[in-house]
Design a protein around this motif. Sequence first.
Motif, PDB file in Angstrom:
ATOM      1  N   ARG A  29     -17.948  21.147 -30.538  1.00  0.00           N
ATOM      2  CA  ARG A  29     -19.192  21.813 -30.939  1.00  0.00           C
ATOM      3  C   ARG A  29     -20.348  21.048 -30.311  1.00  0.00           C
ATOM      4  O   ARG A  29     -20.192  19.905 -29.900  1.00  0.00           O
ATOM      5  CB  ARG A  29     -19.330  21.790 -32.464  1.00  0.00           C
ATOM      6  N   MET A  30     -21.500  21.695 -30.250  1.00  0.00           N
ATOM      7  CA  MET A  30     -22.675  21.019 -29.705  1.00  0.00           C
ATOM      8  C   MET A  30     -22.975  19.782 -30.543  1.00  0.00           C
ATOM      9  O   MET A  30     -22.797  19.787 -31.765  1.00  0.00           O
ATOM     10  CB  MET A  30     -23.877  21.956 -29.697  1.00  0.00           C
ATOM     11  N   CYS A  31     -23.404  18.728 -29.879  1.00  0.00           N
ATOM     12  CA  CYS A  31     -23.762  17.484 -30.556  1.00  0.00           C
ATOM     13  C   CYS A  31     -24.985  16.925 -29.838  1.00  0.00           C
ATOM     14  O   CYS A  31     -25.369  17.423 -28.778  1.00  0.00           O
ATOM     15  CB  CYS A  31     -22.581  16.513 -30.534  1.00  0.00           C
ATOM     16  N   PRO A  32     -25.609  15.888 -30.415  1.00  0.00           N
ATOM     17  CA  PRO A  32     -26.800  15.339 -29.749  1.00  0.00           C
ATOM     18  C   PRO A  32     -26.479  14.843 -28.337  1.00  0.00           C
ATOM     19  O   PRO A  32     -25.472  14.166 -28.121  1.00  0.00           O
ATOM     20  CB  PRO A  32     -27.207  14.170 -30.656  1.00  0.00           C
ATOM     21  N   ILE A  33     -27.339  15.218 -27.390  1.00  0.00           N
ATOM     22  CA  ILE A  33     -27.174  14.814 -25.993  1.00  0.00           C
ATOM     23  C   ILE A  33     -28.324  13.891 -25.629  1.00  0.00           C
ATOM     24  O   ILE A  33     -29.486  14.214 -25.862  1.00  0.00           O
ATOM     25  CB  ILE A  33     -27.161  16.052 -25.071  1.00  0.00           C
ATOM     26  N   THR A  34     -28.001  12.726 -25.088  1.00  0.00           N
ATOM     27  CA  THR A  34     -29.013  11.760 -24.670  1.00  0.00           C
ATOM     28  C   THR A  34     -29.425  12.061 -23.237  1.00  0.00           C
ATOM     29  O   THR A  34     -28.588  12.049 -22.332  1.00  0.00           O
ATOM     30  CB  THR A  34     -28.447  10.322 -24.759  1.00  0.00           C
ATOM     31  N   ARG A  35     -30.711  12.353 -23.031  1.00  0.00           N
ATOM     32  CA  ARG A  35     -31.215  12.641 -21.682  1.00  0.00           C
ATOM     33  C   ARG A  35     -31.124  11.388 -20.823  1.00  0.00           C
ATOM     34  O   ARG A  35     -31.267  10.272 -21.308  1.00  0.00           O
ATOM     35  CB  ARG A  35     -32.688  13.069 -21.742  1.00  0.00           C
ATOM     36  N   VAL A  36     -30.905  11.602 -19.546  1.00  0.00           N
ATOM     37  CA  VAL A  36     -30.856  10.495 -18.595  1.00  0.00           C
ATOM     38  C   VAL A  36     -31.878  10.792 -17.505  1.00  0.00           C
ATOM     39  O   VAL A  36     -31.851  11.871 -16.908  1.00  0.00           O
ATOM     40  CB  VAL A  36     -29.447  10.359 -17.976  1.00  0.00           C
ATOM     41  N   PRO A  37     -32.828   9.847 -17.265  1.00  0.00           N
ATOM     42  CA  PRO A  37     -33.851  10.109 -16.251  1.00  0.00           C
ATOM     43  C   PRO A  37     -33.265  10.181 -14.844  1.00  0.00           C
ATOM     44  O   PRO A  37     -32.193   9.657 -14.577  1.00  0.00           O
ATOM     45  CB  PRO A  37     -34.804   8.916 -16.387  1.00  0.00           C
ATOM     46  N   LYS A  38     -34.006  10.844 -13.959  1.00  0.00           N
ATOM     47  CA  LYS A  38     -33.678  10.911 -12.524  1.00  0.00           C
ATOM     48  C   LYS A  38     -32.322  11.550 -12.256  1.00  0.00           C
ATOM     49  O   LYS A  38     -31.581  11.085 -11.388  1.00  0.00           O
ATOM     50  CB  LYS A  38     -33.746   9.520 -11.890  1.00  0.00           C
ATOM     51  N   THR A  39     -31.984  12.598 -13.006  1.00  0.00           N
ATOM     52  CA  THR A  39     -30.776  13.357 -12.719  1.00  0.00           C
ATOM     53  C   THR A  39     -31.181  14.807 -12.463  1.00  0.00           C
ATOM     54  O   THR A  39     -32.246  15.233 -12.912  1.00  0.00           O
ATOM     55  CB  THR A  39     -29.766  13.312 -13.896  1.00  0.00           C
ATOM     56  N   PRO A  40     -30.350  15.563 -11.748  1.00  0.00           N
ATOM     57  CA  PRO A  40     -30.686  16.979 -11.531  1.00  0.00           C
ATOM     58  C   PRO A  40     -30.856  17.702 -12.870  1.00  0.00           C
ATOM     59  O   PRO A  40     -30.264  17.303 -13.879  1.00  0.00           O
ATOM     60  CB  PRO A  40     -29.454  17.517 -10.779  1.00  0.00           C
ATOM     61  N   SER A  41     -31.646  18.776 -12.865  1.00  0.00           N
ATOM     62  CA  SER A  41     -31.979  19.447 -14.126  1.00  0.00           C
ATOM     63  C   SER A  41     -30.765  20.022 -14.838  1.00  0.00           C
ATOM     64  O   SER A  41     -30.765  20.153 -16.055  1.00  0.00           O
ATOM     65  CB  SER A  41     -33.007  20.553 -13.877  1.00  0.00           C
ATOM     66  N   PHE A  42     -29.703  20.368 -14.085  1.00  0.00           N
ATOM     67  CA  PHE A  42     -28.531  20.937 -14.753  1.00  0.00           C
ATOM     68  C   PHE A  42     -27.693  19.870 -15.467  1.00  0.00           C
ATOM     69  O   PHE A  42     -26.824  20.196 -16.263  1.00  0.00           O
ATOM     70  CB  PHE A  42     -27.661  21.763 -13.792  1.00  0.00           C
ATOM     71  N   ILE A  43     -27.962  18.592 -15.192  1.00  0.00           N
ATOM     72  CA  ILE A  43     -27.290  17.521 -15.934  1.00  0.00           C
ATOM     73  C   ILE A  43     -28.127  17.256 -17.175  1.00  0.00           C
ATOM     74  O   ILE A  43     -29.251  16.771 -17.087  1.00  0.00           O
ATOM     75  CB  ILE A  43     -27.127  16.247 -15.080  1.00  0.00           C
ATOM     76  N   LYS A  44     -27.607  17.634 -18.326  1.00  0.00           N
ATOM     77  CA  LYS A  44     -28.380  17.580 -19.562  1.00  0.00           C
ATOM     78  C   LYS A  44     -28.429  16.177 -20.144  1.00  0.00           C
ATOM     79  O   LYS A  44     -29.282  15.874 -20.961  1.00  0.00           O
ATOM     80  CB  LYS A  44     -27.802  18.551 -20.602  1.00  0.00           C
ATOM     81  N   GLY A  45     -27.495  15.310 -19.763  1.00  0.00           N
ATOM     82  CA  GLY A  45     -27.481  13.948 -20.280  1.00  0.00           C
ATOM     83  C   GLY A  45     -26.062  13.510 -20.550  1.00  0.00           C
ATOM     84  O   GLY A  45     -25.129  13.937 -19.866  1.00  0.00           O
ATOM     85  N   VAL A  46     -25.905  12.651 -21.559  1.00  0.00           N
ATOM     86  CA  VAL A  46     -24.580  12.133 -21.904  1.00  0.00           C
ATOM     87  C   VAL A  46     -24.365  12.242 -23.407  1.00  0.00           C
ATOM     88  O   VAL A  46     -25.320  12.284 -24.188  1.00  0.00           O
ATOM     89  CB  VAL A  46     -24.407  10.654 -21.459  1.00  0.00           C
ATOM     90  N   ILE A  47     -23.087  12.306 -23.790  1.00  0.00           N
ATOM     91  CA  ILE A  47     -22.716  12.256 -25.205  1.00  0.00           C
ATOM     92  C   ILE A  47     -21.746  11.108 -25.399  1.00  0.00           C
ATOM     93  O   ILE A  47     -21.101  10.654 -24.455  1.00  0.00           O
ATOM     94  CB  ILE A  47     -22.070  13.580 -25.693  1.00  0.00           C
ATOM     95  N   ASN A  48     -21.673  10.641 -26.630  1.00  0.00           N
ATOM     96  CA  ASN A  48     -20.687   9.629 -26.993  1.00  0.00           C
ATOM     97  C   ASN A  48     -19.550  10.376 -27.672  1.00  0.00           C
ATOM     98  O   ASN A  48     -19.683  10.852 -28.786  1.00  0.00           O
ATOM     99  CB  ASN A  48     -21.318   8.610 -27.942  1.00  0.00           C
ATOM    100  N   LEU A  49     -18.442  10.489 -26.980  1.00  0.00           N
ATOM    101  CA  LEU A  49     -17.295  11.226 -27.492  1.00  0.00           C
ATOM    102  C   LEU A  49     -16.194  10.229 -27.839  1.00  0.00           C
ATOM    103  O   LEU A  49     -15.515   9.709 -26.963  1.00  0.00           O
ATOM    104  CB  LEU A  49     -16.812  12.225 -26.435  1.00  0.00           C
ATOM    105  N   ARG A  50     -16.098   9.940 -29.123  1.00  0.00           N
ATOM    106  CA  ARG A  50     -15.099   8.988 -29.622  1.00  0.00           C
ATOM    107  C   ARG A  50     -15.119   7.685 -28.813  1.00  0.00           C
ATOM    108  O   ARG A  50     -14.091   7.192 -28.360  1.00  0.00           O
ATOM    109  CB  ARG A  50     -13.708   9.632 -29.617  1.00  0.00           C
ATOM    110  N   GLY A  51     -16.333   7.166 -28.608  1.00  0.00           N
ATOM    111  CA  GLY A  51     -16.484   5.874 -27.945  1.00  0.00           C
ATOM    112  C   GLY A  51     -16.556   5.935 -26.430  1.00  0.00           C
ATOM    113  O   GLY A  51     -16.728   4.914 -25.774  1.00  0.00           O
ATOM    114  N   VAL A  52     -16.423   7.124 -25.848  1.00  0.00           N
ATOM    115  CA  VAL A  52     -16.493   7.265 -24.394  1.00  0.00           C
ATOM    116  C   VAL A  52     -17.778   8.009 -24.038  1.00  0.00           C
ATOM    117  O   VAL A  52     -18.088   9.039 -24.627  1.00  0.00           O
ATOM    118  CB  VAL A  52     -15.268   8.056 -23.859  1.00  0.00           C
ATOM    119  N   VAL A  53     -18.540   7.478 -23.076  1.00  0.00           N
ATOM    120  CA  VAL A  53     -19.754   8.139 -22.620  1.00  0.00           C
ATOM    121  C   VAL A  53     -19.357   9.233 -21.630  1.00  0.00           C
ATOM    122  O   VAL A  53     -18.720   8.965 -20.612  1.00  0.00           O
ATOM    123  CB  VAL A  53     -20.715   7.135 -21.952  1.00  0.00           C
ATOM    124  N   VAL A  54     -19.715  10.478 -21.965  1.00  0.00           N
ATOM    125  CA  VAL A  54     -19.329  11.635 -21.147  1.00  0.00           C
ATOM    126  C   VAL A  54     -20.591  12.349 -20.665  1.00  0.00           C
ATOM    127  O   VAL A  54     -21.406  12.775 -21.481  1.00  0.00           O
ATOM    128  CB  VAL A  54     -18.451  12.617 -21.975  1.00  0.00           C
TER     129      VAL A  54
END
Length: 153
Positions: A29-54
């Motif tokens: 399901r959707m979860c909080p996404i952390t934005r990452v600067p200087k990435t293309p606009s279609f890259i929304k950021g990263v999530i922490n999925l059971r301890g792994v940054v995705v």
Amino acid sequence: MGEELKVIVFGLGNEEYGIEVDKVRTIERMCPITRVPKTPSFIKGVINLRGVVVPVIDLRGRFNLAETELTDNSRIIVVAVADMEVGFIVDSANDVTDIDTDEIDSPPEIIGGIKAKYLRGIAKLNEDKLLIMLNLSEVLNKDEIIQLEGLEV
């Protein structure tokens, strides 16, 4: 008759797409996404999925489709691409289905505004239903994968 291919069916707008089940790690399901600067606009950021940054990519943005509001049906499909995991935001994850590989045709040059290089082919599910099969290695090209591997939170 060709071999059977199991695929996850997901929706983007009015179209249905497929990704081979063996490339899908999990559907979240959707979860909080952390934005990452200087990435293309279609890259929304990263999530922490059971301890792994995705890293998370909006497939609508990737395919230059109009963005829409996320809904209760929106999902993140986490796939394995080139030895890393990447999440794709989709409008809905609908089903798992079997496709006869003989029923997959080469993609036309462009479908619904999506370039053929992103597509593996078009699968005929029945008389009036087509499934657009994604080519994951092209959805993320090598340069973008290298960029994603450098993402740190």
